[in-house]
Scaffold this motif. Structure first.
Motif, PDB file in Angstrom:
ATOM      1  N   THR A   1       0.586  -8.025   9.685  1.00  0.00           N
ATOM      2  CA  THR A   1       0.173  -6.796  10.358  1.00  0.00           C
ATOM      3  C   THR A   1       0.695  -6.713  11.786  1.00  0.00           C
ATOM      4  OG1 THR A   1      -1.940  -7.842  10.969  1.00  0.00           O
ATOM      5  CG2 THR A   1      -1.904  -6.514   8.968  1.00  0.00           C
ATOM      6  N   LEU A   2       1.045  -7.844  12.379  1.00  0.00           N
ATOM      7  CA  LEU A   2       1.615  -7.820  13.721  1.00  0.00           C
ATOM      8  C   LEU A   2       3.033  -7.257  13.716  1.00  0.00           C
ATOM      9  CD1 LEU A   2       0.463 -11.261  15.182  1.00  0.00           C
ATOM     10  CD2 LEU A   2      -0.280  -8.997  15.934  1.00  0.00           C
ATOM     11  N   LEU A   3       3.732  -7.417  12.601  1.00  0.00           N
ATOM     12  CA  LEU A   3       5.132  -7.016  12.533  1.00  0.00           C
ATOM     13  C   LEU A   3       5.315  -5.538  12.227  1.00  0.00           C
ATOM     14  CD1 LEU A   3       6.576 -10.081  10.584  1.00  0.00           C
ATOM     15  CD2 LEU A   3       6.769  -9.604  13.028  1.00  0.00           C
ATOM     16  N   SER A   4       4.452  -4.982  11.365  1.00  0.00           N
ATOM     17  CA  SER A   4       4.638  -3.593  10.955  1.00  0.00           C
ATOM     18  C   SER A   4       3.390  -3.085  10.250  1.00  0.00           C
ATOM     19  CB  SER A   4       5.847  -3.473  10.020  1.00  0.00           C
ATOM     20  OG  SER A   4       5.670  -4.299   8.891  1.00  0.00           O
ATOM     21  N   PRO A   5       3.263  -1.762  10.089  1.00  0.00           N
ATOM     22  CA  PRO A   5       2.102  -1.204   9.387  1.00  0.00           C
ATOM     23  C   PRO A   5       2.031  -1.695   7.942  1.00  0.00           C
ATOM     24  CG  PRO A   5       3.308   0.502  10.572  1.00  0.00           C
ATOM     25  CD  PRO A   5       4.166  -0.724  10.600  1.00  0.00           C
ATOM     26  N   VAL A   6       0.815  -1.780   7.426  1.00  0.00           N
ATOM     27  CA  VAL A   6       0.594  -2.241   6.058  1.00  0.00           C
ATOM     28  C   VAL A   6       0.177  -1.049   5.205  1.00  0.00           C
ATOM     29  CG1 VAL A   6      -0.735  -3.793   4.579  1.00  0.00           C
ATOM     30  CG2 VAL A   6      -0.124  -4.499   6.896  1.00  0.00           C
ATOM     31  N   GLU A   7       0.797  -0.900   4.045  1.00  0.00           N
ATOM     32  CA  GLU A   7       0.474   0.217   3.175  1.00  0.00           C
ATOM     33  C   GLU A   7      -0.888   0.009   2.511  1.00  0.00           C
ATOM     34  OE1 GLU A   7       3.631   0.903   0.436  1.00  0.00           O
ATOM     35  OE2 GLU A   7       4.941   1.765   1.967  1.00  0.00           O
TER      36      GLU A   7
ATOM     37  N   ASP B   1       8.313   6.220  -7.727  1.00  0.00           N
ATOM     38  CA  ASP B   1       8.822   7.054  -6.635  1.00  0.00           C
ATOM     39  C   ASP B   1       7.738   7.914  -5.996  1.00  0.00           C
ATOM     40  OD1 ASP B   1       8.550   8.481  -8.998  1.00  0.00           O
ATOM     41  OD2 ASP B   1      10.196   9.850  -8.536  1.00  0.00           O
ATOM     42  N   LYS B   2       6.494   7.725  -6.438  1.00  0.00           N
ATOM     43  CA  LYS B   2       5.360   8.462  -5.881  1.00  0.00           C
ATOM     44  C   LYS B   2       4.396   7.475  -5.229  1.00  0.00           C
ATOM     45  CE  LYS B   2       5.671  12.000  -9.506  1.00  0.00           C
ATOM     46  NZ  LYS B   2       6.856  11.374 -10.153  1.00  0.00           N
ATOM     47  N   PRO B   3       3.473   7.953  -4.387  1.00  0.00           N
ATOM     48  CA  PRO B   3       2.490   7.032  -3.792  1.00  0.00           C
ATOM     49  C   PRO B   3       1.693   6.309  -4.873  1.00  0.00           C
ATOM     50  CG  PRO B   3       2.441   9.147  -2.670  1.00  0.00           C
ATOM     51  CD  PRO B   3       3.321   9.329  -3.875  1.00  0.00           C
ATOM     52  N   LEU B   4       1.584   4.999  -4.756  1.00  0.00           N
ATOM     53  CA  LEU B   4       0.840   4.195  -5.728  1.00  0.00           C
ATOM     54  C   LEU B   4      -0.137   3.292  -4.983  1.00  0.00           C
ATOM     55  CD1 LEU B   4       3.596   3.063  -8.285  1.00  0.00           C
ATOM     56  CD2 LEU B   4       1.745   4.687  -8.684  1.00  0.00           C
ATOM     57  N   THR B   5      -1.402   3.386  -5.335  1.00  0.00           N
ATOM     58  CA  THR B   5      -2.431   2.508  -4.789  1.00  0.00           C
ATOM     59  C   THR B   5      -3.215   1.917  -5.946  1.00  0.00           C
ATOM     60  OG1 THR B   5      -4.118   4.242  -4.664  1.00  0.00           O
ATOM     61  CG2 THR B   5      -2.654   3.990  -2.749  1.00  0.00           C
TER      62      THR B   5
ATOM     63  N   SER C   1       1.390  -4.916  -5.260  1.00  0.00           N
ATOM     64  CA  SER C   1       2.244  -4.355  -4.211  1.00  0.00           C
ATOM     65  C   SER C   1       3.616  -5.019  -4.198  1.00  0.00           C
ATOM     66  CB  SER C   1       1.569  -4.489  -2.843  1.00  0.00           C
ATOM     67  OG  SER C   1       1.276  -5.841  -2.547  1.00  0.00           O
ATOM     68  N   ASP C   2       3.673  -6.336  -4.424  1.00  0.00           N
ATOM     69  CA  ASP C   2       4.969  -7.023  -4.499  1.00  0.00           C
ATOM     70  C   ASP C   2       5.802  -6.498  -5.662  1.00  0.00           C
ATOM     71  OD1 ASP C   2       4.705  -8.618  -2.294  1.00  0.00           O
ATOM     72  OD2 ASP C   2       3.998 -10.374  -3.379  1.00  0.00           O
TER      73      ASP C   2
ATOM     74  N   PHE D   1       9.460   4.523  -1.124  1.00  0.00           N
ATOM     75  CA  PHE D   1       8.928   3.873   0.072  1.00  0.00           C
ATOM     76  C   PHE D   1       8.369   4.918   1.032  1.00  0.00           C
ATOM     77  CE2 PHE D   1      11.892   0.623  -1.449  1.00  0.00           C
ATOM     78  CZ  PHE D   1      11.079  -0.502  -1.385  1.00  0.00           C
ATOM     79  N   GLY D   2       7.249   4.571   1.655  1.00  0.00           N
ATOM     80  CA  GLY D   2       6.600   5.519   2.550  1.00  0.00           C
ATOM     81  C   GLY D   2       7.168   5.542   3.947  1.00  0.00           C
ATOM     82  N   SER D   3       8.001   4.559   4.285  1.00  0.00           N
ATOM     83  CA  SER D   3       8.599   4.519   5.617  1.00  0.00           C
ATOM     84  C   SER D   3       9.890   3.713   5.569  1.00  0.00           C
ATOM     85  CB  SER D   3       7.644   3.885   6.632  1.00  0.00           C
ATOM     86  OG  SER D   3       7.468   2.504   6.354  1.00  0.00           O
ATOM     87  N   ILE D   4      10.747   3.930   6.552  1.00  0.00           N
ATOM     88  CA  ILE D   4      12.006   3.188   6.636  1.00  0.00           C
ATOM     89  C   ILE D   4      11.741   1.703   6.879  1.00  0.00           C
ATOM     90  CG2 ILE D   4      14.148   2.906   7.924  1.00  0.00           C
ATOM     91  CD1 ILE D   4      14.059   5.384   6.192  1.00  0.00           C
TER      92      ILE D   4
END
Length: 274
Positions: free
Chosen positions: A127-133, A184-188, A216-217, A247-250
């Motif tokens: 979480t320090l490196l980048s946002p977590v989905e 290719d769509k949001p998946l939770t 998630s992996d 992917f939700g972000s670059i």
């Protein structure tokens, strides 16, 4: 003194430190279970009217309504704290066993919390490196709750130990089909649970048992494979490829791609389109 803290949907993670020859006040945690694991030093704990000296990685669970305090008798101590909402623990237990039960943990036993510490440590660094989905957060919370229910004995143990190890291969096949059709769509976890009729906790556990990795992996792996195919053409930018692959972000795309291919997307694209 809290030196690090992360508040999630159903739990709070923290690192707590006491200086030499100090103690905190007797206290409880409302509707939260607090899991305490020494990572440095050997604290002495008072639990209600009981006392115990703890060793590194010893697991202590303070249930709602109980009181405790920590002492640093001979040296500075540092504890990993995982506070879990009571309703969440009950939900995880109910989804796996089909039984509603108010869980009462033994305050201490012979459980070793090293696995929990490593998983929380990895989460902090992540979480320090980048946002977590969202799917990663859900996966993490369910995994931690299941670990605690498994290693720490209590009123839940006989039912939990019997029911939480079953495997249902056809269910996982159904989940995999859904992921491949909707990567290719949001998946939770919630979306997968609703689509397949499987509880989030049950789904998370079965998936790990069958495939040896988190949901998630697996989703990220499928998405990076799609992105790799798209990069062989010249008509898409990396931003377009990221979102076309789900992917939700670059930043999430770049991190996942480098994990599986050992190079950044831009480096790979230069090679395949040269």
């Amino acid at each position: 003194m809290i030196i690090m803290e992360s508040r999630l949907k159903n739990m709070v993670l923290g690192i707590y430190e006491l200086g030499n020859k100090t103690a905190d006040d007797m206290h409880g945690h409302g509707s939260m279970y607090q899991v305490s694991i020494p990572v440095y030093g050997n604290p002495h704990m008072q639990f209600n009217d009981q006392h115990k000296n703890l060793m590194k990685y010893d697991v202590t669970v303070v249930s709602p309504g109980d009181q405790h305090r920590n002492f640093a008798d001979k040296e500075k101590i540092r504890l990993m704290l995982v506070s879990v909402d009571q309703a969440f623990f009950n939900t995880v237990f109910s989804e796996i066993t089909g039984e509603k039960k108010l869980i009462e943990f033994m305050p201490w036993g012979h459980a070793n919390g090293e696995g929990i510490i490593k998983q929380v440590d990895q989460f902090f660094k992540r979480t320090l490196l980048s946002p977590v989905e969202e799917v990663e957060l859900e996966d993490f919370e369910h995994s931690i709750a299941e670990k605690i229910l498994t290693i720490q004995k209590g009123s839940h143990s006989s039912k939990w130990d019997r029911d939480h190890i079953s495997i249902q291969q056809p269910i996982i096949k159904l989940v995999l089909e859904f992921i491949h059709d909707h990567y290719d769509k949001p998946l939770t976890l919630q979306i997968l649970s609703t689509a397949t009729g499987i509880s989030k906790t049950h789904l998370n556990r079965l998936f790990r048992q069958e495939l040896g990795k988190s949901i998630s992996d697996y989703i990220n792996h499928i998405r990076t494979k799609k992105a790799e195919q798209l990069m062989k053409g010249k008509q898409f930018t990396l931003t377009e490829i990221a979102f076309e692959s789900g992917f939700g972000s670059i930043s999430t795309f770049e991190r996942a791609f480098q994990k599986y291919y050992g190079m950044t997307p831009s480096q790979y694209k230069k090679i395949v389109t040269f």
